[in-house]
Structures are given as C-alpha cells and as structure tokens.
Design an enzyme around this catalytic site. Structure first.
Site, PDB file in Angstrom:
ATOM      1  N   HIS A 154       0.810  -1.219   0.000  1.00  0.00           N
ATOM      2  CA  HIS A 154       0.000   0.000   0.000  1.00  0.00           C
ATOM      3  C   HIS A 154       0.840   1.264   0.000  1.00  0.00           C
ATOM      4  O   HIS A 154       0.373   2.327  -0.409  1.00  0.00           O
ATOM      5  CB  HIS A 154      -0.985  -0.027   1.176  1.00  0.00           C
ATOM      6  CG  HIS A 154      -2.143  -0.934   0.926  1.00  0.00           C
ATOM      7  ND1 HIS A 154      -3.440  -0.592   1.161  1.00  0.00           N
ATOM      8  CD2 HIS A 154      -2.193  -2.197   0.424  1.00  0.00           C
ATOM      9  CE1 HIS A 154      -4.246  -1.589   0.826  1.00  0.00           C
ATOM     10  NE2 HIS A 154      -3.511  -2.579   0.395  1.00  0.00           N
ATOM     11  N   ASP A 155       2.098   1.172   0.455  1.00  0.00           N
ATOM     12  CA  ASP A 155       2.979   2.337   0.312  1.00  0.00           C
ATOM     13  C   ASP A 155       3.468   2.434  -1.137  1.00  0.00           C
ATOM     14  O   ASP A 155       3.322   3.469  -1.781  1.00  0.00           O
ATOM     15  CB  ASP A 155       4.174   2.262   1.278  1.00  0.00           C
ATOM     16  CG  ASP A 155       4.975   3.570   1.274  1.00  0.00           C
ATOM     17  OD1 ASP A 155       4.368   4.636   1.015  1.00  0.00           O
ATOM     18  OD2 ASP A 155       6.194   3.541   1.519  1.00  0.00           O
TER      19      ASP A 155
ATOM     20  N   VAL B  28       1.349   3.508  -4.323  1.00  0.00           N
ATOM     21  CA  VAL B  28       0.798   4.874  -4.339  1.00  0.00           C
ATOM     22  C   VAL B  28       1.957   5.862  -4.201  1.00  0.00           C
ATOM     23  O   VAL B  28       2.604   5.911  -3.159  1.00  0.00           O
ATOM     24  CB  VAL B  28      -0.218   5.065  -3.184  1.00  0.00           C
ATOM     25  CG1 VAL B  28      -0.864   6.443  -3.266  1.00  0.00           C
ATOM     26  CG2 VAL B  28      -1.280   3.974  -3.217  1.00  0.00           C
TER      27      VAL B  28
ATOM     28  N   GLY C 243       4.849   5.573  -5.354  1.00  0.00           N
ATOM     29  CA  GLY C 243       6.111   4.875  -5.141  1.00  0.00           C
ATOM     30  C   GLY C 243       6.374   4.650  -3.660  1.00  0.00           C
ATOM     31  O   GLY C 243       5.589   5.067  -2.803  1.00  0.00           O
TER      32      GLY C 243
ATOM     33  N   ASP D 129       7.552   5.682  -0.689  1.00  0.00           N
ATOM     34  CA  ASP D 129       8.003   6.981  -0.170  1.00  0.00           C
ATOM     35  C   ASP D 129       7.438   7.273   1.217  1.00  0.00           C
ATOM     36  O   ASP D 129       7.471   8.416   1.667  1.00  0.00           O
ATOM     37  CB  ASP D 129       7.586   8.101  -1.130  1.00  0.00           C
ATOM     38  CG  ASP D 129       6.067   8.291  -1.140  1.00  0.00           C
ATOM     39  OD1 ASP D 129       5.335   7.354  -0.730  1.00  0.00           O
ATOM     40  OD2 ASP D 129       5.610   9.378  -1.544  1.00  0.00           O
TER      41      ASP D 129
ATOM     42  N   HIS E 293      -2.173 -13.145   0.681  1.00  0.00           N
ATOM     43  CA  HIS E 293      -3.423 -13.362   1.409  1.00  0.00           C
ATOM     44  C   HIS E 293      -3.465 -14.715   2.117  1.00  0.00           C
ATOM     45  O   HIS E 293      -4.508 -15.111   2.623  1.00  0.00           O
ATOM     46  CB  HIS E 293      -4.630 -13.179   0.478  1.00  0.00           C
ATOM     47  CG  HIS E 293      -4.818 -11.749   0.060  1.00  0.00           C
ATOM     48  ND1 HIS E 293      -5.593 -11.370  -1.011  1.00  0.00           N
ATOM     49  CD2 HIS E 293      -4.315 -10.593   0.575  1.00  0.00           C
ATOM     50  CE1 HIS E 293      -5.561 -10.045  -1.135  1.00  0.00           C
ATOM     51  NE2 HIS E 293      -4.781  -9.555  -0.193  1.00  0.00           N
TER      52      HIS E 293
ATOM     53  N   ASP F 152       2.903 -19.129   3.331  1.00  0.00           N
ATOM     54  CA  ASP F 152       3.330 -20.147   2.377  1.00  0.00           C
ATOM     55  C   ASP F 152       2.373 -20.133   1.186  1.00  0.00           C
ATOM     56  O   ASP F 152       1.571 -19.208   1.052  1.00  0.00           O
ATOM     57  CB  ASP F 152       3.375 -21.526   3.045  1.00  0.00           C
ATOM     58  CG  ASP F 152       2.013 -21.962   3.556  1.00  0.00           C
ATOM     59  OD1 ASP F 152       0.998 -21.283   3.237  1.00  0.00           O
ATOM     60  OD2 ASP F 152       1.939 -22.964   4.268  1.00  0.00           O
TER      61      ASP F 152
END
Ligand code: HEM
Ligand SMILES: *[C@@H]1O[C@H](CO)[C@@H](O)[C@H](O)[C@H]1NC(C)=O
Ligand SMILES: *[C@@H]1O[C@H](CO)[C@@H](O)[C@H](O)[C@H]1NC(C)=O
Length: 343
Positions: free
Chosen positions: A68-69, A72, A74, A76, A197, A269
């Site tokens: 999620h970083d 969006v 890159g 940053d 997930h 895994d």
C-alpha cells in the site's frame, strides 16, 4: 512558535532536507546504510521480531503495508502520514486502506533507529526492511531477499491517490490486470503477490459479495461460516486463510476442514493457491484469478510448487520495493514517520 523561528526552521528544512532523487530507483543500493548506520537492518529485525512475537497479525500488517505504500506515489512512506488540519485526507484515511495497521511498529523502529543514527534512515526504507523481515519470519525464513535502500520520504499524501492506484476486492480479473499493468506488474506477478493473502485478516465489508456468491465461486459451507461470523457484529474481521479460523466455527459450518486447521497462525506459504483452487478464499479478487487462463495457470503452478512461490514472491517484493516516486518530486528523511518535517 515565533515567526522568526518558523522562518529559520523552514529555511533549514528547504536548504538541507528537501532532496531531489535524480532517478529514484536507479540509485537504490543493497547495504545502502552500511557506512552511515551499520546496524539499521538488525535494529529493524529486532523490533519486527518483537512485534510478531507479541502478535503475528502485526507481521501480516507489515507485509500489506509495503504494497500500500509502494503502489501509491512509489515507496516513499506517504502511507504513514497522519491527517493534519492542513491535510486532513492523507492516504491512510482512504476507504481502500481499511484495516491498514502496524503504524506503531514503524514508529517504534523509527525511534530506535533515530537514537542510533539521527536523521539518516528514511521511513520509506524502514517500511521495506520491516516487510522483508515480517515476510521472512512468518515463512520461517523461506521468503527471503535483500532489498536495496536509499529511498526518500515523500511530502505528499492524498486519499484520492490511494483510491485511484490500489486494487479493490470487488475488481474483476480485467480490472486487476489493468491495475497491476499500470505499475508495470505482469499477470504472473499479480498472481504471485496475491499469495500474501495466506496471512492476515479482512473486514466483512471487504468480502460482502462473497456471502451471496454461487457455489461455483465459493464452497457453500465456507460461505456459511463467513456469513455466520459476519452476522456477529457491525463489521468484524475474519482470517484471510481458512486454516487460521477458530475451530468452533469450523466444526459448526465446515467440519470437513477441521483437520487442516493449523496451530501456527499467519504462516506465510503457498496455501493461498490450494485454498483458491478449492474455492475457499475470502475476497472476490482472489477468486477472480481463476477466471482467466494465464492467471489460472499460475495459480496451479504455485499450488504445486511452494518453493517456487517462496522464491518468486521474494523477487516480486523486491520489484515492488523499487517503485519510484513521481519524477521530479522532492523527498526528505522524516524525523517522525507520521509527519513531514516542517511540522
Ligand atoms: C491483488 C489485489 C489485492 C486486493 C484486491 C487486495 C485486497 C485486500 C483486502 C480487501 C484486504 C482486507 C482489508 C480489510 O478489510 O481490513 C487485504 C488484506 C491483506 N492484503 Fe491484500 N489485496 C491485494 C493484493 C495484495 C498484495 C500485493 C499484498 C502484499 C504483497 C497484500 C497483502 C495483504 C495482507 C498481508 C493482508 C492482511 C493484512 C492484515 O491482516 O493486517 N494484498 N487485501
Ligand atoms: C513502467 O515502465 C515504463 C516504461 O519503461 C516507464 O516509463 C514507467 O515510468 C514505469 N511505471 C512505473 C510506475 O514504474
Ligand atoms: C520447484 O521450484 C524450485 C525452485 O524454482 C525448483 O528448483 C524445483 O525443481 C521445482 N520442483 C518441481 C517439482 O518442479
């Protein structure tokens, strides 16, 4: 604060701290802090291990955080910024970022790192190192990689960017492929990264459509299990991986799965692919991977070979960690990960 002080601080910040990454991505280097902060990687690892020991869910949260970083603006650290009166809708306030967590783990790491090497290590790099260590610890070392570092922290964060760039659980396979394509990720990498997930949790609001999906899309007894749990509160969370479900719920709704429950929760895994082929996954976006030929082929490939997934997932996380900031944007080494430096 007196005006003169503010002016002086701003001048310092502008002169010293706002750096321009020439071609971000290209200057990233493995062992970037070797000379400037030699023990940063072991500090991060120590604090991630401590957090996971207290709560394995925080490991899952760190693995989600890098995605999620980096998707969006890159990688940053823009996802870490708290809302302020000047900028009340930062990325973390976006609905798509529901459930995003482990911010206090990042804070704790940053404080420890600042104590050793003040003003040296970016929050963006900490997010990457922490995700690396979390993935490694949750997989008993099977997922492992050496990410390059040298990122800067961005000074912009907008919920609208997160809504635009992150995939939604209601997406069709075509939408998922297009979303990953925009960041130069292939269908294969979409399948590889979705394997994350295997760990963590999701809110019932993120899987609502699954509660009425037909048996071709979700095993009815698993659907009943989810429906039962989701009826129990306003918007509770459920494990992403059925093998992390609580035995009582499984015994009642889905007894055939009892023997597959695991003691070690949030083990990272390739079980996601087995679950997916058996139609026992939580999100519509997971199931969608079975509806397109190439994606389905890769789901089968990774179900068959867990070692292959460990390796390819490691590589895909490294690629994710190289997503650059927008060309021409400035960065800094934040003092606190939740705020840009001029606060
Ligand atoms: C392919 C598109 C993806 C979609 C549509 C998607 C969607 C979601 C949703 C809806 C949740 C639950 C949020 C909530 O309700 O609290 C979630 C959780 C999670 N996602 Fe994804 N995701 C995707 C890809 C990824 C990728 C690429 C990664 C990391 C490599 C990832 C890692 C995780 C993890 C670890 C969790 C659990 C977080 C926790 O327990 O704190 N996801 N995802
Ligand atoms: C994807 O690749 C193209 C072509 O190499 C490049 O111009 C673009 O900046 C890349 N996009 C991202 C998000 O890295
Ligand atoms: C599984 O993948 C690993 C790693 O790429 C490879 O060395 C191994 O031969 C594969 N195993 C099978 C049974 O294909």
């Amino acid at each position: 604060m007196k005006v003169s002080v503010v002016v002086a601080l701003c001048a310092t910040a502008a002169a010293v701290l706002l750096l321009s990454p020439a071609a971000e991505g290209s200057h990233l280097k493995v062992g970037y802090y070797k000379k400037s902060c030699g023990n940063v990687e072991s500090l991060v690892k120590y604090h991630v291990a401590k957090a996971i020991k207290a709560n394995r869910g925080s490991g899952a949260a760190l693995v989600r955080l890098i995605f999620h970083d980096c998707f969006v603006r890159g990688c940053d650290g823009s996802v870490l910024l708290d809302p302020t009166p000047e900028n009340p809708y930062t990325e973390k306030t976006a609905p798509i970022n529901i459930g995003l967590a482990a911010f206090e783990v990042i804070d704790e790491i940053k404080a420890a790192v600042e104590a050793h090497c003040p003003g040296t290590v970016s929050c963006a790099d900490i997010v990457v190192y922490a995700a690396r260590d979390a993935a490694s610890l949750l997989s008993n070392g099977h997922v492992h990689f050496d990410p390059p570092a040298g990122r800067l922290d961005g000074v912009h964060s907008h919920a609208a960017d997160a809504q635009r760039d992150l995939p939604d659980s209601t997406f069709t396979i075509a939408e998922l492929i297009r979303n990953f394509r925009r960041k130069n990720f292939t269908v294969e990498e979409l399948v590889i990264l979705s394997g994350a997930h295997a760990v963590g949790v999701g809110h019932c609001s993120s899987l609502r459509a699954r509660l009425t999906a037909p048996p071709t899309q979700i095993v009815p007894s698993y659907r009943s299990l989810l429906a039962g749990k989701c009826a129990a509160g306003a918007d509770p969370v459920v494990p992403n991986n059925v093998r992390d479900e609580d035995p009582k719920a499984v015994a009642a709704a889905f007894p055939s799965f009892l023997k597959k429950l695991r003691k070690a929760k949030d083990f990272l895994d390739n079980s996601y692919y087995h679950n997916n082929l058996a139609r026992i996954v939580t999100f519509n976006s997971d199931w969608q991977l079975l509806t397109e030929k190439e994606a389905l082929g890769h789901v089968k490939e990774y179900a068959e070979n867990g070692t292959l997934w460990d390796e390819d997932f490691s590589d895909a996380l490294v690629k994710l960690s190289k997503l650059p900031m927008e060309p021409g944007s400035k960065g800094e080494i934040r003092n606190k990960c939740r705020f840009v430096n001029h606060y």
